[in-house]
Each structure stands twice: as structure tokens, then as C-alpha cells.
Design an enzyme around this catalytic site. Structure first.
Site, PDB file in Angstrom:
ATOM      1  N   ASP A   1      -6.210  -9.734   0.172  1.00  0.00           N
ATOM      2  CA  ASP A   1      -5.304  -9.138  -0.805  1.00  0.00           C
ATOM      3  C   ASP A   1      -3.969  -9.863  -0.863  1.00  0.00           C
ATOM      4  O   ASP A   1      -3.501 -10.239  -1.925  1.00  0.00           O
ATOM      5  CB  ASP A   1      -5.103  -7.637  -0.501  1.00  0.00           C
ATOM      6  CG  ASP A   1      -4.663  -7.362   0.941  1.00  0.00           C
ATOM      7  OD1 ASP A   1      -4.595  -8.309   1.744  1.00  0.00           O
ATOM      8  OD2 ASP A   1      -4.404  -6.189   1.257  1.00  0.00           O
TER       9      ASP A   1
ATOM     10  N   PHE B   1       7.640  -4.812  -0.922  1.00  0.00           N
ATOM     11  CA  PHE B   1       6.411  -4.155  -0.491  1.00  0.00           C
ATOM     12  C   PHE B   1       5.672  -3.668  -1.726  1.00  0.00           C
ATOM     13  O   PHE B   1       6.209  -2.906  -2.522  1.00  0.00           O
ATOM     14  CB  PHE B   1       6.702  -2.993   0.452  1.00  0.00           C
ATOM     15  CG  PHE B   1       5.473  -2.546   1.182  1.00  0.00           C
ATOM     16  CD1 PHE B   1       5.059  -3.207   2.337  1.00  0.00           C
ATOM     17  CD2 PHE B   1       4.713  -1.490   0.719  1.00  0.00           C
ATOM     18  CE1 PHE B   1       3.911  -2.824   3.001  1.00  0.00           C
ATOM     19  CE2 PHE B   1       3.551  -1.092   1.376  1.00  0.00           C
ATOM     20  CZ  PHE B   1       3.158  -1.761   2.522  1.00  0.00           C
ATOM     21  N   VAL B   2       4.436  -4.135  -1.885  1.00  0.00           N
ATOM     22  CA  VAL B   2       3.690  -3.794  -3.095  1.00  0.00           C
ATOM     23  C   VAL B   2       2.464  -2.939  -2.770  1.00  0.00           C
ATOM     24  O   VAL B   2       1.912  -3.022  -1.676  1.00  0.00           O
ATOM     25  CB  VAL B   2       3.262  -5.062  -3.877  1.00  0.00           C
ATOM     26  CG1 VAL B   2       4.465  -5.765  -4.477  1.00  0.00           C
ATOM     27  CG2 VAL B   2       2.475  -6.022  -2.996  1.00  0.00           C
TER      28      VAL B   2
ATOM     29  N   GLY C   1      -7.724  -3.951   2.121  1.00  0.00           N
ATOM     30  CA  GLY C   1      -6.973  -4.266   0.912  1.00  0.00           C
ATOM     31  C   GLY C   1      -7.681  -5.093  -0.158  1.00  0.00           C
ATOM     32  O   GLY C   1      -7.322  -5.033  -1.321  1.00  0.00           O
TER      33      GLY C   1
ATOM     34  N   ASP D   1      -2.273  -0.659  -0.062  1.00  0.00           N
ATOM     35  CA  ASP D   1      -1.823   0.708   0.211  1.00  0.00           C
ATOM     36  C   ASP D   1      -0.458   0.760   0.871  1.00  0.00           C
ATOM     37  O   ASP D   1       0.040  -0.221   1.412  1.00  0.00           O
ATOM     38  CB  ASP D   1      -2.810   1.392   1.153  1.00  0.00           C
ATOM     39  CG  ASP D   1      -2.650   0.913   2.600  1.00  0.00           C
ATOM     40  OD1 ASP D   1      -2.633  -0.317   2.811  1.00  0.00           O
ATOM     41  OD2 ASP D   1      -2.517   1.752   3.495  1.00  0.00           O
TER      42      ASP D   1
ATOM     43  N   LYS E   1       3.415 -13.968  -0.471  1.00  0.00           N
ATOM     44  CA  LYS E   1       4.857 -13.811  -0.259  1.00  0.00           C
ATOM     45  C   LYS E   1       5.303 -14.911   0.709  1.00  0.00           C
ATOM     46  O   LYS E   1       5.462 -14.662   1.903  1.00  0.00           O
ATOM     47  CB  LYS E   1       5.152 -12.430   0.338  1.00  0.00           C
ATOM     48  CG  LYS E   1       4.819 -11.284  -0.600  1.00  0.00           C
ATOM     49  CD  LYS E   1       5.477  -9.973  -0.188  1.00  0.00           C
ATOM     50  CE  LYS E   1       4.711  -9.270   0.892  1.00  0.00           C
ATOM     51  NZ  LYS E   1       5.118  -7.846   1.062  1.00  0.00           N
TER      52      LYS E   1
ATOM     53  N   ARG F   1      -4.028   2.882  -3.344  1.00  0.00           N
ATOM     54  CA  ARG F   1      -5.022   1.803  -3.489  1.00  0.00           C
ATOM     55  C   ARG F   1      -5.687   1.837  -4.862  1.00  0.00           C
ATOM     56  O   ARG F   1      -6.163   0.837  -5.357  1.00  0.00           O
ATOM     57  CB  ARG F   1      -6.114   1.936  -2.417  1.00  0.00           C
ATOM     58  CG  ARG F   1      -5.652   1.659  -0.996  1.00  0.00           C
ATOM     59  CD  ARG F   1      -6.869   1.477  -0.098  1.00  0.00           C
ATOM     60  NE  ARG F   1      -6.544   1.565   1.320  1.00  0.00           N
ATOM     61  CZ  ARG F   1      -6.140   0.543   2.069  1.00  0.00           C
ATOM     62  NH1 ARG F   1      -5.980  -0.633   1.524  1.00  0.00           N
ATOM     63  NH2 ARG F   1      -5.887   0.704   3.348  1.00  0.00           N
TER      64      ARG F   1
ATOM     65  N   ASP G   1       1.263 -12.600   3.820  1.00  0.00           N
ATOM     66  CA  ASP G   1       2.633 -12.165   4.067  1.00  0.00           C
ATOM     67  C   ASP G   1       3.241 -13.014   5.193  1.00  0.00           C
ATOM     68  O   ASP G   1       3.661 -14.139   4.949  1.00  0.00           O
ATOM     69  CB  ASP G   1       2.573 -10.663   4.399  1.00  0.00           C
ATOM     70  CG  ASP G   1       3.925 -10.001   4.520  1.00  0.00           C
ATOM     71  OD1 ASP G   1       4.903 -10.557   4.012  1.00  0.00           O
ATOM     72  OD2 ASP G   1       4.004  -8.915   5.122  1.00  0.00           O
TER      73      ASP G   1
HETATM   74  P1  IMP Z   1       0.332 -10.714   7.420  1.00  0.00           P
HETATM   75  O1  IMP Z   1      -0.456 -10.754   8.681  1.00  0.00           O
HETATM   76  O2  IMP Z   1       1.773 -10.365   7.668  1.00  0.00           O
HETATM   77  O3  IMP Z   1       0.197 -11.927   6.541  1.00  0.00           O
HETATM   78  O4  IMP Z   1      -0.165  -9.443   6.638  1.00  0.00           O
HETATM   79  C1  IMP Z   1      -1.307  -9.407   5.906  1.00  0.00           C
HETATM   80  C2  IMP Z   1      -1.747  -7.990   5.679  1.00  0.00           C
HETATM   81  O5  IMP Z   1      -0.637  -7.079   5.662  1.00  0.00           O
HETATM   82  C3  IMP Z   1      -2.366  -7.882   4.311  1.00  0.00           C
HETATM   83  O6  IMP Z   1      -3.743  -8.148   4.368  1.00  0.00           O
HETATM   84  C4  IMP Z   1      -2.035  -6.467   3.902  1.00  0.00           C
HETATM   85  O7  IMP Z   1      -3.040  -5.603   4.349  1.00  0.00           O
HETATM   86  C5  IMP Z   1      -0.745  -6.157   4.607  1.00  0.00           C
HETATM   87  N1  IMP Z   1       0.427  -6.324   3.732  1.00  0.00           N
HETATM   88  C6  IMP Z   1       1.338  -7.308   3.757  1.00  0.00           C
HETATM   89  N2  IMP Z   1       2.267  -7.147   2.789  1.00  0.00           N
HETATM   90  C7  IMP Z   1       1.906  -6.021   2.134  1.00  0.00           C
HETATM   91  C8  IMP Z   1       2.463  -5.338   0.992  1.00  0.00           C
HETATM   92  O8  IMP Z   1       3.461  -5.724   0.363  1.00  0.00           O
HETATM   93  N3  IMP Z   1       1.791  -4.220   0.612  1.00  0.00           N
HETATM   94  C9  IMP Z   1       0.671  -3.752   1.228  1.00  0.00           C
HETATM   95  N4  IMP Z   1       0.123  -4.369   2.276  1.00  0.00           N
HETATM   96  C10 IMP Z   1       0.740  -5.500   2.724  1.00  0.00           C
END
Ligand code: IMP
Length: 191
Positions: A109, A161-162, A52, A168, A140, A174, A112
Site C-alpha cells: 500500500d 497520514f493517509v 493495507g 487504515d 512518502k 479501509r 513510508d
Molecule cells: P514503513 O515500514 O514505515 O515503510 O511502513 C509501512 C507500513 O506502515 C505500510 O504498509 C502501512 O501499513 C503503514 N503506513 C505507513 N504510512 C501510513 C499512512 O499514512 N497511513 C496508513 N498506514 C501507513
């Protein structure tokens, strides 16, 4: 670029611009100058998190005003949205070079749940860099399952979700130059 052409027409019609390309570009330039000021006179290793972050990293680095900046990439796949948020993350591509004794800035990127972020902090700290910080384009904070705070944040965004600007949905979107909200049921594997 026309979003109306091709087989993805229906899904693309559900995309709403959240951050247009100019807004993103302006913020990326600001982050680049802040980071350049903070690391002035020090060699810096950027670690881009695939997939990402590649577009973000490419724009960020070209606006940095640093003499000694190098790049490596780490591939991480995280699962959680569609598979009951196990919080599992795994390396799909390791760094090419050692980061021992270096000032390292992780380039991600989006932050979350914080699971990937914590995983990266853990595995990279174990490799004994001189310092370890992180820049994320999007945050987020509402969705954390573990505490996580990036050192540099581009935008704090709502819980949606973006896609676009490197992010992607099922490997689509992307290439979009802006960040868009995908309004669609059922979201797949992240990364
Ligand atoms: P986390 O482990 O939940 O913090 O997720 C991080 C990874 O999830 C990011 O590096 C993204 O690749 C993916 N991700 C989380 N939210 C989104 C979204 O809204 N769109 C696309 N990819 C996301």
C-alpha cells in the site's frame, strides 16, 4: 455513501480527499499495463502485503493483461509511529506457497520509513525467487529511515497520514474508495 452517519462522524469530518477514486483508478490501470508489458510471457506471482494492500491488489490484478499470474498474501505488522519508531516488523501470516524460482512482485500500500520494505526484501530474497520487485501505491520518500526504492510507484505524496483505499487508522477507513488525509493527533499501530 454518506460519511455523516454513524459513530465516527467527528473523526470523518477531519478527512480531506488527497486522491479521489477516479484518479486512483486511472493510475492503477496505468501501473497494471506497465507491469503487464514488463512481465509479458512470464509467469508472475503477486505477493500482497496485508492488510493495507488488498484493495490495491484486487484492482491491479483485474487490469493486468497477463496469462499466468498468481496471488499469495503475507501479513506484516509494523510498529514505529506511536512507539518510538523501533523499525520492528514481524510476519503475522506467512505465504502459503514457495516462491523459489519465481518472478515475484510485492504489492504494498505505502512506502513510508522503508523499514517494512527492507524487511520484506530481506526475508523474501532469502527464499530465492528468480526475481523480486515491488509496486507501491503510495510513496512518502521524505520519511525514510532506511534507503528504499520501489520499482513501480503509484503516487508520491506529502508527509501526511493517509487512510482509505485499504489503508487504515486503528482499523477504520479501509473501505473508503479514495485516499484521504487524516488530520488527527496521535497515530496508532500501522499495518
Ligand atoms: P514503513 O515500514 O514505515 O515503510 O511502513 C509501512 C507500513 O506502515 C505500510 O504498509 C502501512 O501499513 C503503514 N503506513 C505507513 N504510512 C501510513 C499512512 O499514512 N497511513 C496508513 N498506514 C501507513
Amino acid at each position: 455513501m454518506s460519511l455523516a452517519a454513524g459513530p465516527k462522524t467527528q473523526a470523518q469530518s477531519q478527512l480531506e480527499i488527497l486522491l479521489d477514486a477516479e484518479v486512483v483508478a486511472r493510475r492503477v490501470r496505468e501501473l497494471a499495463s506497465q507491469i503487464s508489458a514488463d512481465y509479458r510471457g512470464r509467469p508472475l506471482r503477486l505477493v500482497g502485503v496485508l492488510k493495507g494492500a488488498w484493495m490495491f491488489l484486487a484492482d491491479l490484478i483485474r487490469h493486468m493483461d497477463l496469462e499466468d499470474v498468481s496471488v499469495d498474501f503475507l501479513g506484516v505488522a509494523s510498529y514505529g509511529r506511536s512507539t518510538k519508531s523501533s523499525g520492528e516488523a514481524k510476519i503475522t501470516k506467512d505465504l502459503d506457497q514457495s516462491i523459489e524460482g519465481l518472478d515475484v512482485l510485492i504489492v504494498e500500500d505505502i512506502l513510508d520509513t522503508g523499514e517494512t520494505f527492507n524487511y520484506l526484501q530481506e526475508i523474501l530474497t532469502a527464499r530465492q525467487p528468480k526475481s523480486l520487485k515491488a509496486v507501491v501505491l503510495l510513496d512518502k520518500p521524505w520519511r525514510r529511515t532506511r534507503p528504499a526504492q520501489a520499482d513501480y510507484v503509484g503516487f508520491t505524496i506529502p508527509d501526511a497520514f493517509v487512510v482509505g483505499y485499504g489503508l487504515d487508522y486503528a482499523e477504520n477507513y479501509r473501505q473508503l474508495p479514495d485516499v484521504r488525509v487524516l488530520r488527527q493527533e496521535g497515530k496508532g499501530e500501522k499495518g
